[in-house]
Design a protein around this motif. Structure first.
Motif, PDB file in Angstrom:
ATOM      1  N   UNK B 339       0.836  -1.196   0.000  1.00  0.00           N
ATOM      2  CA  UNK B 339       0.000   0.000   0.000  1.00  0.00           C
ATOM      3  C   UNK B 339       0.875   1.252   0.000  1.00  0.00           C
ATOM      4  N   UNK B 349       7.577  -3.359   3.302  1.00  0.00           N
ATOM      5  CA  UNK B 349       6.585  -4.108   2.528  1.00  0.00           C
ATOM      6  C   UNK B 349       7.223  -4.933   1.409  1.00  0.00           C
ATOM      7  N   UNK B 356       6.548 -12.300   3.149  1.00  0.00           N
ATOM      8  CA  UNK B 356       5.919 -12.185   1.841  1.00  0.00           C
ATOM      9  C   UNK B 356       5.797 -10.726   1.414  1.00  0.00           C
ATOM     10  N   UNK B 358       4.178  -6.937   0.712  1.00  0.00           N
ATOM     11  CA  UNK B 358       2.984  -6.622  -0.072  1.00  0.00           C
ATOM     12  C   UNK B 358       1.825  -6.142   0.774  1.00  0.00           C
ATOM     13  N   UNK B 360      -0.626  -6.686   3.029  1.00  0.00           N
ATOM     14  CA  UNK B 360      -0.958  -7.785   3.943  1.00  0.00           C
ATOM     15  C   UNK B 360      -2.213  -7.535   4.778  1.00  0.00           C
ATOM     16  N   UNK B 368       0.304 -15.464   2.434  1.00  0.00           N
ATOM     17  CA  UNK B 368       1.034 -14.355   1.834  1.00  0.00           C
ATOM     18  C   UNK B 368       0.307 -13.787   0.631  1.00  0.00           C
ATOM     19  N   UNK B 369       1.056 -13.124  -0.239  1.00  0.00           N
ATOM     20  CA  UNK B 369       0.434 -12.474  -1.397  1.00  0.00           C
ATOM     21  C   UNK B 369       0.089 -13.501  -2.477  1.00  0.00           C
TER      22      UNK B 369
END
Lengths: 193, 602
Positions: B339, B349, B356, B358, B360, B368-369
């Protein structure tokens, strides 16, 4: 009409019994026989008492413990009877405020730690019951836990390393650390000192 | 996208493609009544069952009788699920002593499960007794899936046969789908899930002593159970502490298995497949994703087998897989960077070997992503609607993908049965468009496509957008509709658009922040689910009847072959074009505006 209604009613009743009663009952019976511990919730027994489940996370806010991920369940975090995510959208100001407060709490508990905070430690999980954190999130907390418990950093660090679960079959999912199991091991370590 | 991510996706698709042929051919044999030897012992039982039901399995139905049987069976199911919810307080298997569900919520849930939507306005763990979960919801997971499979088999018979009036016997198709396909697969999958940690028990919930005492603000409730508010409108709370946690148990695995295999998607728990007791490990996640895709993908092979040209089945499967991979790539790409609003806050991130990274929020650590975006794409290209991450918290483009998948009509794999009949309808439209371009009468699989057929195909394609767009418009114009919104701005509009798309497409996933357990949404979405399911089944069966009655014409020089890469492109083009023309304006107001706002602010 009866030509359609009779098969509808009779097949509905018989197949309901097969799929709605017989099927779950048979699966329950077989599960209890083959995998009793898993079927009953994979409880963790400590000193003859159930202290939690391997799969259901618990809330930790004491700096002496590793913290779990934020939980959006209500009214209390990690409420087993109300699994839920926050459902906050990515541009929702409430989400950004919540993340700032979580960062603040982590910084206050560990003012000297200047490392960037792993994202999973400040974002709420989907279920609100996530039992795990990323290895990065566990390692981030090592110094705080060691200091507040008066343990050596290397000892706590190696405990974390032991608790890192790799991807399943080296391939599936993500590496992770079970917080409840790690904290139980941590208590064991402190007692034996 | 990391190498590991690519490997996980490749493995899933690889295993799926290994399984589609045996499973597809097995299903073809079942529907032809040519049972494999290891099932022959069940034949006397099956015949006895038809005798009690008053069904002659040899006697086939015209499409009108077939449709009547489908509707009759489904209405009976709706009444039963409604009744069970209203009466559960006085019925057995209710260890948590839960009371009756409210009438509007019970109506919504009944339609939802009978129509294979499994939209859930309620939270399972605190609403439904074990009896309701089993005898109401699990049963409909089987029946709604079996009904979808029966209808697609009827349509396939329409293509495969010629110059006949009948398209099969619904009672036989439905019974065989349940007993020989869904039930055995469910038992295997349920046991595999339990071995990994999915719970399966009739015991009461377990209370455990937690390691740390949790203190929290407990909202004060008045006599009616509503939160008390102070003068400035904030809820009044009392500091409370607890050192116990209640672990929710129940016959979860048995419901989980059919929930995925039947592309139903209704979770035992509120958090659905994100709940660790429904989906505890990466392996259960893999199996659940595979189970969602298995029958819809294998039905393509069944189709090829039954129409006597396996290339036709593979062509549809390749078409579906290509669109699937495009959608998946966008979802993974959107969720991985995280984000941008957090970029200045001192958080990490980025993806690494230790996390992972991203976006979350609303995702589980073990998935995870990669597995969250993958599951989201699978659950919405099919009509499953189970979720292992909260779609409402996806990035704008990450959330656009599930929304667009549903709006394309869930023909990319799609629901069990409903996906393939949707795709076959698109194939009919595709040859029609091609026919217009070259000025010849369109034909597909040796059947001339005429005015009546195109009318029925058009109805199936036009009804869902009508339901989605008018429903959304109505909701954003009324207070009752707007009151449900949880997130401000364009995202709030997306929540409503998603709810009506999900209901009309019989998907059942949600931008779950929307407070949809209100009389307005329960009734409106219930109606949309009803029409989205049954108003499509009827024209599909009418088309089946019309096709079955036609002569087969030999393919000539002017025939467009329907097993070539050109046809794949034509079909993809048709699906995307119809979807884009219908929904781009609405998507522009929701996810696209939100995306521009998000990147504009940073």
């Amino acid at each position: 009409m009866w030509k359609t209604l009779r098969p509808a009613i009779v097949s509905f009743c018989i197949l309901s019994l097969i799929t709605g009663i017989l099927y779950p009952w048979a699966v329950t019976g077989l599960s209890q026989l083959l995998f009793p511990a898993q079927a009953e919730g994979s409880l963790i027994i400590h000193n003859h008492q159930a202290v939690g489940s391997r799969w259901i996370g618990q809330s930790f806010s004491d700096p002496r413990y590793f913290w779990s991920r934020p939980s959006a369940t209500s009214p209390m975090p990690y409420n087993g009877l109300a699994s839920s995510g926050s459902n906050q959208g990515p541009t929702n100001p409430a989400l950004i405020d919540a993340v700032k407060m979580r960062i603040q709490a982590l910084r206050t508990a560990d003012p000297d730690n200047r490392h960037p905070i792993p994202i999973d430690l400040v974002t709420a999980s989907a279920s609100g019951l996530d039992p795990q954190i990323s290895p990065a999130a566990a390692l981030y907390q090592v110094e705080r836990v060691a200091r507040t418990r008066g343990l050596q950093v290397t000892m706590v660090q190696s405990l974390v390393t032991q608790h890192i679960e790799r991807r399943q079959g080296r391939l599936l999912g993500e590496p992770r650390v079970n917080v409840l199991e790690l904290n139980l091991a941590l208590d064991g370590l402190s007692h034996s000192q | 996208m990391t190498t590991n991510g690519l490997l996980q996706i490749t493995l899933l698709m690889g295993v799926l493609f290994l399984l589609v042929k045996p499973v597809g051919e097995y299903m073809a044999r079942i529907y032809e009544g040519n049972l494999p030897t290891f099932l022959r012992w069940m034949l006397p039982g099956e015949r006895g069952f038809y005798r009690i039901c008053g069904v002659n399995p040899e006697q086939e139905m015209r499409w009108t009788d077939y449709a009547l049987a489908v509707l009759c069976f489904s209405l009976l199911g709706t009444a039963a699920v409604y009744g069970l919810q209203r009466l559960q307080g006085g019925l057995p298997l209710n260890p948590q002593e839960l009371g009756a569900v409210s009438p509007d919520s019970a109506w919504n849930t009944a339609i939802s499960f009978v129509s294979n939507t499994n939209w859930q306005g309620y939270a399972g763990e605190s609403t439904m007794s074990n009896l309701t979960q089993m005898l109401g919801l699990t049963v409909q997971n089987f029946f709604s899936a079996a009904t979808g499979m029966a209808v697609v088999i009827a349509l396939i018979r329409g293509f495969a046969r010629h110059s006949v009036e009948t398209i099969g016997n619904f009672w036989v198709d439905m019974t065989r789908s349940t007993l020989y396909i869904l039930l055995p697969l469910s038992i295997i999958l349920a046991l595999a899930l339990v071995s990994q940690g999915v719970v399966q028990t009739f015991s009461k919930n377990t209370v455990v002593q937690t390691l740390e005492t949790t203190t929290y603000d407990n909202p004060t409730l008045d006599a009616l159970g509503n939160p008390v508010k102070d003068a400035s409108g904030n809820p009044v709370t009392v500091k409370t502490s607890t050192h116990t946690q209640t672990l929710p148990l129940g016959p979860v695995a048995s419901q989980e298995a059919i929930k995925e295999l039947g592309t139903n998607g209704g979770g035992f728990f509120n958090a659905n497949s994100a709940h660790p007791y429904e989906n505890p490990t990466p392996l259960t996640n893999f199996l659940e994703m595979l189970a969602i895709l298995l029958i819809p993908a294998a039905l393509c092979i069944t189709f090829g087998k039954l129409v006597g040209d396996t290339r036709q089945g593979w062509t549809l499967l390749v078409t579906m897989s290509l669109v699937f991979l495009i959608m998946l790539a966008v979802a993974e790409y959107a969720e991985s960077p995280g984000n941008p609003a957090f970029s200045t806050l001192g958080v990490d991130q980025t993806v690494s070997s230790l996390q992972s990274g991203g976006n979350m929020e609303g995702k589980e650590t073990r998935f995870g992503i990669v597995n969250s975006a993958l599951f989201a794409t699978i659950t919405t290209t099919t009509s499953c609607g189970a979720v292992n991450a909260m779609h409402d918290s996806f990035t704008p483009l990450g959330g656009l993908i599930p929304l667009a998948n549903i709006q394309l009509g869930e023909v990319i794999f799609g629901g069990v049965g409903s996906g393939l009949y949707g795709m076959l309808i698109y194939a009919v439209i595709a040859v029609f468009i091609a026919g217009l371009m070259i000025g010849r009468t369109p034909e597909y699989l040796g059947k001339k496509i005429e005015a009546f057929d195109i009318k029925m195909a058009s109805l199936t394609i036009l009804i869902p957008p009508l339901l989605i767009l008018t429903g959304t418009a109505l909701a954003v114009m009324t207070e009752a509709g707007k009151n449900g919104i949880a997130n401000p701005g364009a995202h709030g509009f997306s929540e409503i658009l998603y709810a009506f798309s999900s209901a009309a497409g019989n998907n059942g996933s949600a931008f779950a922040g929307l407070s949809a357990n209100t009389p307005f949404y329960n009734i409106a979405l219930g109606l949309v689910m009803f029409f989205g399911r049954f108003w499509l089944l009827i024209p599909v069966l009418a088309l089946a009847g019309s096709l079955a009655g036609k002569k087969r014409i030999p393919s000539g020089a002017g025939t467009l072959p329907s097993h070539t890469p050109l046809f794949v492109l034509l079909l993809i083009g048709t699906v995307l074009l119809v979807g884009a023309l219908t929904f781009v304006p609405a998507l522009g107001l929701g996810p696209i505006v939100e995306h521009l706002t998000m990147i504009g602010a940073h």
